[in-house]
Design an enzyme around this catalytic site. Sequence first.
Site, PDB file in Angstrom:
ATOM      1  N   GLY A  46       2.567  -1.636   2.290  1.00 42.00           N
ATOM      2  CA  GLY A  46       2.698  -1.674   0.841  1.00 42.00           C
ATOM      3  C   GLY A  46       2.591  -0.251   0.318  1.00 42.00           C
ATOM      4  O   GLY A  46       1.960   0.602   0.951  1.00 42.00           O
ATOM      5  N   GLN A  51       0.975   6.296  -5.787  1.00 42.55           N
ATOM      6  CA  GLN A  51       0.753   6.951  -4.489  1.00 42.55           C
ATOM      7  C   GLN A  51       1.839   7.972  -4.154  1.00 42.55           C
ATOM      8  O   GLN A  51       1.684   8.750  -3.206  1.00 42.55           O
ATOM      9  CB  GLN A  51       0.689   5.911  -3.371  1.00 42.55           C
ATOM     10  CG  GLN A  51      -0.542   5.023  -3.445  1.00 42.55           C
ATOM     11  CD  GLN A  51      -0.569   4.042  -2.281  1.00 42.55           C
ATOM     12  OE1 GLN A  51       0.123   3.023  -2.299  1.00 42.55           O
ATOM     13  NE2 GLN A  51      -1.339   4.374  -1.255  1.00 42.55           N
ATOM     14  N   CYS A 106      -5.686   2.307   3.631  1.00 40.26           N
ATOM     15  CA  CYS A 106      -4.812   2.740   2.540  1.00 40.26           C
ATOM     16  C   CYS A 106      -4.164   4.067   2.943  1.00 40.26           C
ATOM     17  O   CYS A 106      -4.848   4.952   3.450  1.00 40.26           O
ATOM     18  CB  CYS A 106      -5.642   2.916   1.273  1.00 40.26           C
ATOM     19  SG  CYS A 106      -4.676   3.473  -0.150  1.00 40.26           S
ATOM     20  N   LEU A 107      -2.873   4.195   2.696  1.00 40.10           N
ATOM     21  CA  LEU A 107      -2.161   5.429   3.057  1.00 40.10           C
ATOM     22  C   LEU A 107      -2.743   6.640   2.339  1.00 40.10           C
ATOM     23  O   LEU A 107      -2.672   7.754   2.848  1.00 40.10           O
ATOM     24  CB  LEU A 107      -0.669   5.306   2.724  1.00 40.10           C
ATOM     25  CG  LEU A 107       0.123   4.264   3.533  1.00 40.10           C
ATOM     26  CD1 LEU A 107       1.550   4.168   3.002  1.00 40.10           C
ATOM     27  CD2 LEU A 107       0.125   4.601   5.012  1.00 40.10           C
ATOM     28  N   HIS A 148      -4.077  -5.516  -3.180  1.00 36.14           N
ATOM     29  CA  HIS A 148      -4.362  -4.106  -2.873  1.00 36.14           C
ATOM     30  C   HIS A 148      -3.416  -3.188  -3.649  1.00 36.14           C
ATOM     31  O   HIS A 148      -3.850  -2.213  -4.273  1.00 36.14           O
ATOM     32  CB  HIS A 148      -4.234  -3.874  -1.359  1.00 36.14           C
ATOM     33  CG  HIS A 148      -4.462  -2.453  -0.936  1.00 36.14           C
ATOM     34  ND1 HIS A 148      -5.540  -2.063  -0.160  1.00 36.14           N
ATOM     35  CD2 HIS A 148      -3.754  -1.313  -1.200  1.00 36.14           C
ATOM     36  CE1 HIS A 148      -5.474  -0.736   0.024  1.00 36.14           C
ATOM     37  NE2 HIS A 148      -4.398  -0.272  -0.583  1.00 36.14           N
ATOM     38  N   GLU A 149      -2.118  -3.495  -3.616  1.00 27.87           N
ATOM     39  CA  GLU A 149      -1.137  -2.638  -4.298  1.00 27.87           C
ATOM     40  C   GLU A 149      -1.300  -2.721  -5.815  1.00 27.87           C
ATOM     41  O   GLU A 149      -1.172  -1.724  -6.523  1.00 27.87           O
ATOM     42  CB  GLU A 149       0.296  -3.006  -3.888  1.00 27.87           C
ATOM     43  CG  GLU A 149       0.596  -2.817  -2.403  1.00 27.87           C
ATOM     44  CD  GLU A 149       0.142  -1.478  -1.857  1.00 27.87           C
ATOM     45  OE1 GLU A 149       0.218  -0.467  -2.567  1.00 27.87           O
ATOM     46  OE2 GLU A 149      -0.306  -1.450  -0.694  1.00 27.87           O
ATOM     47  N   HIS A 152      -3.804  -0.461  -7.261  1.00 25.81           N
ATOM     48  CA  HIS A 152      -3.349   0.919  -7.473  1.00 25.81           C
ATOM     49  C   HIS A 152      -2.797   1.110  -8.880  1.00 25.81           C
ATOM     50  O   HIS A 152      -2.913   2.191  -9.454  1.00 25.81           O
ATOM     51  CB  HIS A 152      -2.261   1.299  -6.452  1.00 25.81           C
ATOM     52  CG  HIS A 152      -2.803   1.710  -5.110  1.00 25.81           C
ATOM     53  ND1 HIS A 152      -3.622   2.788  -4.942  1.00 25.81           N
ATOM     54  CD2 HIS A 152      -2.633   1.181  -3.873  1.00 25.81           C
ATOM     55  CE1 HIS A 152      -3.931   2.920  -3.659  1.00 25.81           C
ATOM     56  NE2 HIS A 152      -3.351   1.951  -2.977  1.00 25.81           N
TER      57      HIS A 152
END
Length: 192
Positions: A46, A51, A106-107, A148-149, A152
């Site tokens: 995702g 991000q 998380c990236l 999660h996304e 953000h």
Amino acid sequence: MIYPIVAYGDPILRKVAPPIDRSADLDLKKLVGDMFETMYASAGVGLAAPQIGLSVRLFVVDGTALNDEDPKSDDFDPSLVGFRKVFINAEILDEDGKEWAYEEGCLSIPGIRADVYRPKQVLIQYEDLEGNEHTDTFEGMAARIIQHEYDHLEGVLFTDHLPSLKKRLLKNKLAGIAKGDVDVDYKMKFAH
Ligand code: ZN
């Protein structure tokens, strides 16, 4: 085009993202394509627009690679079948079901993984790339990736959901990430 991933510590990850204005001069199709490309290049499931340094309500997901190949396996998650989607101007309307733990990463926060509890089901309203409105229920891993996304877009990171002791233990590591102390094979952008 592959964007660098914005690292923990950048204030853009803490902003509430405003809706996308479709009438504005923005090539949404190209942006979404670039976001998928960026997500695949960093092996994510995702990716949310903040991000890549863009504070708008947009995220892409592809959880298909997470699934067990064998549909008869206990680890097979039907929610992930064909779960490759774009969510534009999403609003979570409701969350329901028993909270369950899963070790998230998380990236933007490389090298840290921790159990996060989230409700099992999510009811979400969103637009697709063509501008059609949808209201759908997701559960299991698909719901978790969305939650999660979506966080953000609200300026929330998975580490915010951790118990305070765990947060204290991670404090130095998080400060290190913000300063660029990471070991990843994808490009990142640091605030400092
Ligand atoms: Zn994330």
